[in-house]
Design an enzyme around this catalytic site. Structure first.
Site, mmCIF file in Angstrom:
data_model
loop_
_atom_site.group_PDB
_atom_site.id
_atom_site.type_symbol
_atom_site.label_atom_id
_atom_site.label_comp_id
_atom_site.label_asym_id
_atom_site.label_seq_id
_atom_site.Cartn_x
_atom_site.Cartn_y
_atom_site.Cartn_z
ATOM 1 C CD GLU A 182 -3.690 -8.163 2.000
ATOM 2 O OE1 GLU A 182 -4.821 -7.605 2.509
ATOM 3 O OE2 GLU A 182 -2.704 -7.717 1.846
ATOM 4 C CG ASP A 240 -11.797 -9.863 2.937
ATOM 5 O OD1 ASP A 240 -12.003 -8.941 2.194
ATOM 6 O OD2 ASP A 240 -11.202 -9.882 3.953
ATOM 7 C CG HIS A 274 -9.297 -6.732 1.699
ATOM 8 N ND1 HIS A 274 -9.468 -7.691 2.458
ATOM 9 C CD2 HIS A 274 -7.882 -6.254 1.800
ATOM 10 C CE1 HIS A 274 -8.278 -7.944 2.766
ATOM 11 N NE2 HIS A 274 -7.183 -7.149 2.301
ATOM 12 C CG ASN A 289 -0.396 -6.780 -1.650
ATOM 13 O OD1 ASN A 289 -0.837 -7.691 -2.605
ATOM 14 N ND2 ASN A 289 -0.722 -6.872 -0.344
ATOM 15 C CD GLU A 318 -3.073 -1.164 2.184
ATOM 16 O OE1 GLU A 318 -3.173 0.121 3.074
ATOM 17 O OE2 GLU A 318 -3.590 -2.035 2.475
HETATM 18 C C1 XIL Z 1 -4.976 -6.918 8.813
HETATM 19 C C2 XIL Z 1 -5.209 -8.106 9.658
HETATM 20 O O1 XIL Z 1 -6.097 -9.007 9.123
HETATM 21 C C3 XIL Z 1 -5.435 -7.874 11.009
HETATM 22 O O2 XIL Z 1 -5.657 -8.744 11.963
HETATM 23 C C4 XIL Z 1 -4.825 -6.591 11.673
HETATM 24 O O3 XIL Z 1 -5.530 -6.151 12.816
HETATM 25 C C5 XIL Z 1 -4.484 -5.374 10.744
HETATM 26 O O4 XIL Z 1 -4.057 -5.798 9.245
HETATM 27 N N1 XIL Z 1 -4.464 -4.962 3.838
HETATM 28 C C6 XIL Z 1 -3.421 -5.680 4.199
HETATM 29 C C7 XIL Z 1 -3.219 -6.546 5.559
HETATM 30 O O5 XIL Z 1 -2.387 -5.700 3.695
HETATM 31 O O6 XIL Z 1 -2.007 -6.782 6.123
HETATM 32 C C8 XIL Z 1 -4.419 -6.310 6.399
HETATM 33 O O7 XIL Z 1 -4.424 -7.139 7.589
HETATM 34 C C9 XIL Z 1 -5.718 -6.290 5.898
HETATM 35 C C10 XIL Z 1 -5.724 -5.080 4.663
#
Ligand code: XIL
Length: 378
Positions: free
Chosen positions: A273, A275, A242, A206, A164
């Site tokens: 990642e 969801d 996400h 990423n 990010e």
């Molecule tokens: C999140 C985890 O899932 C949580 O448990 C933690 O509190 C915060 O980070 N983008 C990312 C991940 O790159 O590392 C994040 O993970 C979710 C959003």
């Protein structure tokens, strides 16, 4: 689906490490075949992964068997972040991350490294945020990346080197101590350090909210082209994916076009990642969620360079969405009791549709090419 051959190094390595598991002899594309997602994924030529936490491996008896049954790749949800690995300067704590790597090894899973540098002020320890002298900050960056990437060399096949770098909803660099002290070249520096420490790892940038194309994806492409033109060892782009309302109704063709625009630059691509959190007021939410998962996995499979699909967890019993966006959004593939949701079948069906004929030809070809694994990258 055409007879495409997709040979992620980690996949070929798994085929060699666990041939019995990979070559189960069951054609997962046959009607009625009962395969875990990982078995179908191998036949489709991709890796399928999940984020995981070591506490659940020991604290929840259903967690470990379900994780190993469906996935052949694992990402540490938090344990490889700077805050976790080096909470105070010079004091590294590898034990929780190592527990995940051990689990992966025992279960013939690849490991994604996440992440060497997520420089948001709240993601970075205070001693780093407080370091505003350029030489000292460079020293911290060098120590951290070199120590961590060396520690996991040979275990982690791909690193999210920088996570990010942009603002959430725009292509502007996000303010953090590295940008503010060193300028945007901190990104290139991080990749060079990672490559020097582990020349065999695939190195990824990423990002969040680039799945849809648009201005942020355009800006990311410009950054990537600039890094490649400088000879920076960047090998891939990770799409976090996400999908929260209002982004759950994503257009698969748009995602595919975005993937291709990065593949055209010579890069590997991964969903890193995924969801899909849906609104509880939507009566068709489980079906809609299934469609979104299926659409996104199918788009990845249509692009040869899209090598791995990782979900941000796998059971609604344990999801960061509950804590971050509120409970009840049930964003994952298994429900809180570990039963398969429509979303699981959506992923399975997309993977099955991606299995070329005949599957065994793909597997043998993959095994033959495995010797190329972990050759140093340019
Ligand atoms: C999140 C985890 O899932 C949580 O448990 C933690 O509190 C915060 O980070 N983008 C990312 C991940 O790159 O590392 C994040 O993970 C979710 C959003």
């Amino acid at each position: 689906m055409g007879s495409r051959l997709r040979l992620a190094p980690a996949l070929t390595a798994l085929l060699l490490a666990a041939p019995a598991r990979a070559l189960s002899g069951v054609d997962c594309a046959a009607p009625g075949a009962d395969c875990g997602l990982r078995d179908v994924a191998v036949q489709a030529g991709v890796l399928v992964g999940s984020a995981a936490q070591p506490g659940f491996l020991t604290g929840d008896p259903l967690y470990a068997p379900a994780l190993a049954a469906d996935f052949n790749s694992l990402t540490a949800e938090n344990e490889m972040k700077w805050q976790a690995l080096q909470p105070s300067q010079g004091h590294f704590n590898f034990a929780p991350a190592d527990a995940l790597v051990d689990f992966a090894r025992q279960n013939a899973m690849a490991v994604r490294g996440h992440t060497l540098l997520w420089a948001d002020p709240i993601r970075i320890p205070d001693y780093v945020n407080a370091t505003t002298d350029p030489a000292s900050l460079r020293g911290l960056l060098q120590d951290h990346i070199t120590t961590v990437a060396s520690h996991f060399a040979g275990e982690v096949d791909a690193w999210d080197v920088v996570n990010e770098p942009f603002e959430v909803t725009s292509g502007a660099f996000r303010s953090n101590v590295f940008l503010d002290t060193l300028g945007p070249s901190y990104v290139a520096e991080a990749f060079r350090l990672a490559h020097a420490a582990d020349p065999g790892a695939k190195l990824f940038l990423n990002e969040v909210l680039v799945e849809f194309g648009g201005a942020k994806a355009d800006a990311l492409r410009v950054l990537v082209q600039d890094l490649l033109a400088q000879g920076v060892p960047l090998h891939g782009v990770g799409f976090q994916t996400h999908l929260l309302d209002p982004f759950t109704q994503i257009d698969g063709a748009a995602f595919e076009a975005t993937l291709r625009s990065f593949a055209d630059l010579g890069l590997s691509l991964e969903i890193t990642e995924m969801d899909v959190a849906l609104l509880n007021s939507d009566p068709d939410r489980l079906q809609r969620q299934r469609d979104t998962y299926e659409t996104m996995v199918a788009a990845c499979l249509r692009v040869a360079e899209c090598e791995r699909i990782t979900f941000w967890g796998f059971t609604d019993a344990h999801t960061w969405i509950d804590g971050t966006f509120g409970p009840g959004r049930a964003p994952l593939l298994l429900d809180a009791a570990y039963a398969r949701k429509p979303a699981w079948f959506g992923v399975r069906d997309a993977l099955v549709a991606g299995v070329p004929e005949p599957a065994v030809g793909l597997l043998l070809a993959a095994a033959l090419l495995a010797a190329r694994r972990r050759a140093p990258r340019p």
